[in-house]
Design a protein around this motif. Sequence first.
Motif, PDB file in Angstrom:
ATOM      1  N   ALA A 195       5.362 -25.561   8.890  1.00 16.44           N
ATOM      2  CA  ALA A 195       4.034 -24.444   8.135  1.00 16.44           C
ATOM      3  C   ALA A 195       3.556 -23.722   9.250  1.00 16.44           C
ATOM      4  O   ALA A 195       3.365 -23.974  10.358  1.00 16.44           O
ATOM      5  CB  ALA A 195       3.458 -25.271   6.906  1.00 16.44           C
ATOM      6  N   ALA A 196       2.966 -23.022   8.495  1.00 10.70           N
ATOM      7  CA  ALA A 196       1.882 -21.987   9.389  1.00 10.70           C
ATOM      8  C   ALA A 196       0.538 -22.198   8.912  1.00 10.70           C
ATOM      9  O   ALA A 196       0.517 -22.918   7.443  1.00 10.70           O
ATOM     10  CB  ALA A 196       1.478 -20.334   8.351  1.00 10.70           C
ATOM     11  N   VAL A 199       0.274 -37.428   1.421  1.00  5.66           N
ATOM     12  CA  VAL A 199       0.769 -37.551   0.317  1.00  5.66           C
ATOM     13  C   VAL A 199       3.120 -36.768   0.898  1.00  5.66           C
ATOM     14  O   VAL A 199       2.498 -35.391   1.401  1.00  5.66           O
ATOM     15  CB  VAL A 199       0.384 -37.177  -0.575  1.00  5.66           C
ATOM     16  CG1 VAL A 199       1.150 -36.596  -1.612  1.00  5.66           C
ATOM     17  CG2 VAL A 199      -0.722 -36.851  -1.052  1.00  5.66           C
ATOM     18  N   ALA A 200       3.234 -37.179   0.752  1.00  7.67           N
ATOM     19  CA  ALA A 200       5.037 -36.844   1.195  1.00  7.67           C
ATOM     20  C   ALA A 200       5.054 -36.142   0.327  1.00  7.67           C
ATOM     21  O   ALA A 200       5.853 -36.267  -0.838  1.00  7.67           O
ATOM     22  CB  ALA A 200       5.949 -38.476   1.674  1.00  7.67           C
ATOM     23  N   ILE A 201       5.427 -34.666   0.780  1.00 10.66           N
ATOM     24  CA  ILE A 201       5.962 -33.793   0.153  1.00 10.66           C
ATOM     25  C   ILE A 201       6.964 -33.168   0.124  1.00 10.66           C
ATOM     26  O   ILE A 201       7.099 -32.822   1.504  1.00 10.66           O
ATOM     27  CB  ILE A 201       5.095 -32.710  -0.060  1.00 10.66           C
ATOM     28  CG1 ILE A 201       3.460 -32.951  -0.564  1.00 10.66           C
ATOM     29  CG2 ILE A 201       5.086 -31.458  -1.225  1.00 10.66           C
ATOM     30  CD1 ILE A 201       2.475 -31.997  -0.913  1.00 10.66           C
ATOM     31  N   SER A 202       8.151 -33.363  -0.601  1.00 10.95           N
ATOM     32  CA  SER A 202       9.369 -32.108  -0.432  1.00 10.95           C
ATOM     33  C   SER A 202       9.334 -31.321  -0.249  1.00 10.95           C
ATOM     34  O   SER A 202       8.770 -30.724  -0.928  1.00 10.95           O
ATOM     35  CB  SER A 202      10.659 -33.548  -1.071  1.00 10.95           C
ATOM     36  OG  SER A 202      10.179 -32.458  -2.763  1.00 10.95           O
ATOM     37  N   LEU A 203      10.002 -30.358   0.426  1.00 13.13           N
ATOM     38  CA  LEU A 203       9.936 -28.877   0.400  1.00 13.13           C
ATOM     39  C   LEU A 203      11.362 -28.249  -0.338  1.00 13.13           C
ATOM     40  O   LEU A 203      12.362 -28.875   0.085  1.00 13.13           O
ATOM     41  CB  LEU A 203       9.700 -27.719   1.865  1.00 13.13           C
ATOM     42  CG  LEU A 203       8.508 -29.329   3.266  1.00 13.13           C
ATOM     43  CD1 LEU A 203       8.219 -27.951   4.526  1.00 13.13           C
ATOM     44  CD2 LEU A 203       7.354 -28.170   2.249  1.00 13.13           C
ATOM     45  N   ARG A 204      11.479 -26.937  -0.811  1.00 16.27           N
ATOM     46  CA  ARG A 204      12.104 -26.455  -1.227  1.00 16.27           C
ATOM     47  C   ARG A 204      12.938 -26.186  -0.287  1.00 16.27           C
ATOM     48  O   ARG A 204      13.955 -26.136  -0.631  1.00 16.27           O
ATOM     49  CB  ARG A 204      11.868 -24.796  -2.073  1.00 16.27           C
ATOM     50  CG  ARG A 204      10.546 -25.398  -2.881  1.00 16.27           C
ATOM     51  CD  ARG A 204      10.125 -24.215  -4.021  1.00 16.27           C
ATOM     52  NE  ARG A 204       9.808 -24.035  -5.147  1.00 16.27           N
ATOM     53  CZ  ARG A 204       8.214 -24.235  -4.786  1.00 16.27           C
ATOM     54  NH1 ARG A 204       7.572 -23.639  -3.949  1.00 16.27           N
ATOM     55  NH2 ARG A 204       7.134 -24.550  -6.573  1.00 16.27           N
ATOM     56  N   GLY A 240      13.957 -30.415   3.990  1.00 13.38           N
ATOM     57  CA  GLY A 240      12.375 -31.309   4.800  1.00 13.38           C
ATOM     58  C   GLY A 240      11.510 -31.767   4.035  1.00 13.38           C
ATOM     59  O   GLY A 240      10.994 -31.938   2.729  1.00 13.38           O
ATOM     60  N   LEU A 241      10.461 -32.345   5.328  1.00 10.30           N
ATOM     61  CA  LEU A 241       9.016 -32.590   4.175  1.00 10.30           C
ATOM     62  C   LEU A 241       8.347 -32.810   5.700  1.00 10.30           C
ATOM     63  O   LEU A 241       7.978 -32.655   6.385  1.00 10.30           O
ATOM     64  CB  LEU A 241       9.121 -34.209   3.674  1.00 10.30           C
ATOM     65  CG  LEU A 241       9.750 -35.314   4.268  1.00 10.30           C
ATOM     66  CD1 LEU A 241       8.337 -36.173   5.823  1.00 10.30           C
ATOM     67  CD2 LEU A 241      10.123 -36.431   3.314  1.00 10.30           C
ATOM     68  N   VAL A 242       6.239 -32.423   4.355  1.00 11.33           N
ATOM     69  CA  VAL A 242       5.211 -32.941   5.696  1.00 11.33           C
ATOM     70  C   VAL A 242       4.389 -33.830   4.672  1.00 11.33           C
ATOM     71  O   VAL A 242       4.869 -33.805   3.190  1.00 11.33           O
ATOM     72  CB  VAL A 242       4.766 -31.072   5.354  1.00 11.33           C
ATOM     73  CG1 VAL A 242       5.452 -30.877   5.986  1.00 11.33           C
ATOM     74  CG2 VAL A 242       4.065 -31.269   4.112  1.00 11.33           C
ATOM     75  N   ALA A 243       3.717 -34.406   5.398  1.00  8.36           N
ATOM     76  CA  ALA A 243       3.564 -35.761   4.746  1.00  8.36           C
ATOM     77  C   ALA A 243       1.066 -35.290   5.022  1.00  8.36           C
ATOM     78  O   ALA A 243       0.940 -35.587   5.544  1.00  8.36           O
ATOM     79  CB  ALA A 243       3.530 -36.864   5.081  1.00  8.36           C
ATOM     80  N   PRO A 244       0.745 -33.699   4.575  1.00 12.78           N
ATOM     81  CA  PRO A 244      -0.610 -33.537   4.834  1.00 12.78           C
ATOM     82  C   PRO A 244      -1.828 -34.797   3.988  1.00 12.78           C
ATOM     83  O   PRO A 244      -1.477 -35.389   2.689  1.00 12.78           O
ATOM     84  CB  PRO A 244      -0.798 -32.039   4.019  1.00 12.78           C
ATOM     85  CG  PRO A 244       0.039 -32.318   3.198  1.00 12.78           C
ATOM     86  CD  PRO A 244       1.654 -33.023   3.645  1.00 12.78           C
ATOM     87  N   ALA A 245      -2.584 -34.651   4.257  1.00 17.96           N
ATOM     88  CA  ALA A 245      -3.698 -35.683   3.242  1.00 17.96           C
ATOM     89  C   ALA A 245      -4.829 -34.774   2.368  1.00 17.96           C
ATOM     90  O   ALA A 245      -5.143 -34.112   2.625  1.00 17.96           O
ATOM     91  CB  ALA A 245      -4.524 -36.419   4.348  1.00 17.96           C
ATOM     92  N   ALA A 305       1.475 -26.992   0.510  1.00 23.01           N
ATOM     93  CA  ALA A 305       2.519 -26.793   1.384  1.00 23.01           C
ATOM     94  C   ALA A 305       3.793 -26.370   1.131  1.00 23.01           C
ATOM     95  O   ALA A 305       4.599 -26.126   2.284  1.00 23.01           O
ATOM     96  CB  ALA A 305       2.890 -28.381   0.827  1.00 23.01           C
ATOM     97  N   ARG A 306       4.062 -26.027   0.165  1.00 25.00           N
ATOM     98  CA  ARG A 306       5.699 -25.535  -0.234  1.00 25.00           C
ATOM     99  C   ARG A 306       5.382 -23.702   0.117  1.00 25.00           C
ATOM    100  O   ARG A 306       6.507 -23.304   0.475  1.00 25.00           O
ATOM    101  CB  ARG A 306       5.836 -25.747  -1.859  1.00 25.00           C
ATOM    102  CG  ARG A 306       6.118 -26.998  -1.845  1.00 25.00           C
ATOM    103  CD  ARG A 306       7.307 -27.564  -3.309  1.00 25.00           C
ATOM    104  NE  ARG A 306       7.484 -29.223  -3.443  1.00 25.00           N
ATOM    105  CZ  ARG A 306       7.131 -29.875  -4.367  1.00 25.00           C
ATOM    106  NH1 ARG A 306       7.056 -29.266  -5.715  1.00 25.00           N
ATOM    107  NH2 ARG A 306       7.864 -30.750  -4.327  1.00 25.00           N
ATOM    108  N   ALA A 307       4.113 -23.082  -0.476  1.00 23.94           N
ATOM    109  CA  ALA A 307       4.045 -22.055   0.699  1.00 23.94           C
ATOM    110  C   ALA A 307       3.082 -22.179   1.683  1.00 23.94           C
ATOM    111  O   ALA A 307       3.919 -20.698   2.225  1.00 23.94           O
ATOM    112  CB  ALA A 307       3.133 -21.220  -0.139  1.00 23.94           C
TER     113      ALA A 307
END
Length: 397
Positions: free
Chosen positions: A43-44, A264-269, A272-277, A300-302
């Motif tokens: 992500a940016a 929070v584990a977030i799946s990206l469209r 992959g995934l990210v886990a921001p707080a 996160a998805r943006a």
Amino acid sequence: MIEFTMPALGSDMDEGTLDQWLVSPGDTVERGQVVAVVETTKAAVEVECWHEGTVGELLVPVGQTVEVGTPLATLLEPGERPGQTPAAKPATVPEPPAVVEPARGEIMPAPTAGPAATSHRRWVSPAARRLAHTLGVDVDAVTGSGPQGAVTIRDVEHVAAEAKKPLRGRTPADRAVEMRRSIAAAMSRSKREIPHYYLADEVVMDSAMAWLGERNAARPITERALPAVLLLKAVGMAAQRFSEFNGFWRDDRFVAADAVHVGVAISLRGGGLVAPAIHEVGAKNLDELMADLTDLVARARAGSLRSSEMSDPTITVTNLGDQGSATVFGVIYPPQVALVGFGKPAQRVCAVDGGIRIATTVQATLAADHRASDGHRGALFLSAINDLLQQPELLEK
């Protein structure tokens, strides 16, 4: 003078590319202010500064890729005058050397041509130049929006968009490959360094779902909460009681966190995934958590997250939801020491209150670091989460 360095924006980040400066030398910054945008493989990320002061010098130009911990800029502390340090002077305009005029003995600046005294080298980040070449954009015709007119990736993208050309040099497939490599590196490090142990507990969700249904029925659709926030709040409250699962393993010892910031584990469209707080989970009510979760998933998805969200998680939750599998055993995000997983809700035959009936249950799992805790404490931690979900009214506060 304070050095502002490239932050670690997750366990899978070793370096980042400076995409944009949002401040210039001489600007005053406050704690928590977003001062730069850094591009990672995921992500940016908007990078926040956690010091007050005045920007002295920008040490890294836009487009440069640097390792975590590299100084990005200098800050003058409150009360420190810019004139006391060379960092406050324009970095690209050298001060003319002094010479002595023989006839009068006066010290004067050496003569220079008029334009050279005020001009400076025009920065074009390497990434922006490569992107411009890929998109067929004339970089010399691009107006730079960075400090001192530097041309950034965003500037090239803007010109390309105006011309109805593709926005990115890298394809979605390229980005997906880069992200999978980053995730693989982080998870390999986790399994190599962390002695994991795993526990599981079945949570009967009937009481929690009935309570949440009644709560939502009295509210408009836009104010209703999802079951996910009950799980987040239960983990947050349990982590406050069992602090050995909420913190970091650093320098061969466990360091407990001051608050519960749940990643929070977030799946990206795009894969992959990210886990921001989400910050201060244990102290927030369900409405606040729902608003935070909705906002975090959207950003996160943006591809627009903040540095504190990426670097602050003290424990992570992965929730597979209705589309997932029955059970998930996660891999810990170092330097964290625990990860809680929730599988797909399912109807099962259970023994409840001395009788047998069909109930909706969720498999809750714990992956924990054996250096920081043991199985007995892990079982009590999972049990506390289960108990809280049996008394959902306690989660409202």
